[in-house]
Write a protein that holds these residues in place. Sequence first.
Motif, mmCIF file in Angstrom:
data_model
loop_
_atom_site.group_PDB
_atom_site.id
_atom_site.type_symbol
_atom_site.label_atom_id
_atom_site.label_comp_id
_atom_site.label_asym_id
_atom_site.label_seq_id
_atom_site.Cartn_x
_atom_site.Cartn_y
_atom_site.Cartn_z
ATOM 1 N N GLY A 22 0.814 -1.210 0.000
ATOM 2 C CA GLY A 22 0.000 0.000 0.000
ATOM 3 C C GLY A 22 0.844 1.254 0.000
ATOM 4 N N LEU A 23 2.011 1.169 0.623
ATOM 5 C CA LEU A 23 2.902 2.324 0.748
ATOM 6 C C LEU A 23 3.697 2.575 -0.533
ATOM 7 N N THR A 24 4.230 1.517 -1.141
ATOM 8 C CA THR A 24 5.133 1.686 -2.282
ATOM 9 C C THR A 24 4.564 1.182 -3.612
ATOM 10 N N SER A 25 3.468 0.425 -3.564
ATOM 11 C CA SER A 25 2.827 -0.170 -4.746
ATOM 12 C C SER A 25 3.576 -1.384 -5.285
ATOM 13 N N PHE A 26 4.539 -1.883 -4.553
ATOM 14 C CA PHE A 26 5.198 -3.136 -4.899
ATOM 15 C C PHE A 26 5.795 -3.704 -3.613
ATOM 16 N N LEU A 54 -2.676 -9.843 -6.308
ATOM 17 C CA LEU A 54 -3.690 -9.287 -7.202
ATOM 18 C C LEU A 54 -4.679 -8.434 -6.427
ATOM 19 N N CYS A 55 -5.097 -8.920 -5.262
ATOM 20 C CA CYS A 55 -6.046 -8.160 -4.428
ATOM 21 C C CYS A 55 -5.430 -6.833 -3.979
ATOM 22 N N THR A 56 -4.155 -6.862 -3.573
ATOM 23 C CA THR A 56 -3.506 -5.620 -3.123
ATOM 24 C C THR A 56 -3.388 -4.628 -4.279
ATOM 25 N N ASN A 57 -3.045 -5.129 -5.445
ATOM 26 C CA ASN A 57 -2.896 -4.249 -6.601
ATOM 27 C C ASN A 57 -4.233 -3.639 -7.025
ATOM 28 N N LEU A 58 -5.306 -4.413 -6.928
ATOM 29 C CA LEU A 58 -6.631 -3.886 -7.268
ATOM 30 C C LEU A 58 -7.038 -2.788 -6.285
ATOM 31 N N MET A 59 -6.663 -2.953 -5.015
ATOM 32 C CA MET A 59 -6.960 -1.923 -4.026
ATOM 33 C C MET A 59 -6.180 -0.639 -4.314
ATOM 34 N N VAL A 60 -4.899 -0.783 -4.647
ATOM 35 C CA VAL A 60 -4.059 0.388 -4.900
ATOM 36 C C VAL A 60 -4.500 1.123 -6.155
ATOM 37 N N ILE A 61 -4.873 0.362 -7.195
ATOM 38 C CA ILE A 61 -5.195 0.992 -8.480
ATOM 39 C C ILE A 61 -6.487 1.808 -8.419
ATOM 40 N N THR A 62 -7.355 1.505 -7.471
ATOM 41 C CA THR A 62 -8.616 2.254 -7.378
ATOM 42 C C THR A 62 -8.382 3.738 -7.118
ATOM 43 N N GLY A 63 -7.283 4.061 -6.461
ATOM 44 C CA GLY A 63 -6.998 5.460 -6.191
ATOM 45 C C GLY A 63 -5.934 6.049 -7.096
#
Length: 243
Positions: A22-26, A54-63
Amino acid sequence: MESTAFLILCIVVVMAAGFVQGLTSFGFALVAMPFLAKMIPFQEAVPIVVMLSLCTNLMVITGAWRHVDLKKIWILILSSLIAAPVGAYLLLLLDERLLKMFTGAFIVLIALLQLLGRTFPVKNEKLAFVPVGMLSGLLNGSISMSGPPVALFLSNQRTGKDTFRANITAYAIILNIITIGTYAYGGMLTSSVLTGSLWLIPSMFVGVLLGIKAIKRLNDQWFRKLALWVIMGSGIWTIVSTF
């Protein structure tokens, strides 16, 4: 997931990995995989981590989706897909430990140079994404380490945190989907994998939310430094894991 202590440990690890993502996107897999692979069978740990990624990336991409540059992302994806089979073949030719040590040392060196203020700006980014994507694909096919090359390049270009997060996340989402598809085809998405993923999704969700909240306090300069430290940490861990 039989022991309460075992479950709590997995939850803590996944929450920490989610926070980094969530902090760095990777970095989710870089944090979660070494620990989960020691606690559950490797054949289950890998698909669980990819599904949670995949779940973490979908959460990050929403914003961050407004900042995605699709032209650059597709160049990365195509280059990566072309190079991935070569990476898998490379693993058959070279010793895995030697490959990890060389890759880890290279990542640490480039990250350290950037932390010390040395960058190598590339004017034609669109063209440069071809070798970056191919290197990412080679590492993904050989040692499952696709993120650092892309992250290092974006950092080298001094990409703003919003664009950085958006592009690397969109790239990762497509790779995650393709990878999960291959796991499904190969029968790796067993009931144990799906059950384990469901148990860990809530802690992943909390970790990512905390990371997204924390990133709002960082400007572009501090975000870049943080990303480079995470990248360097991944390189060091890659070297250490060979011993």
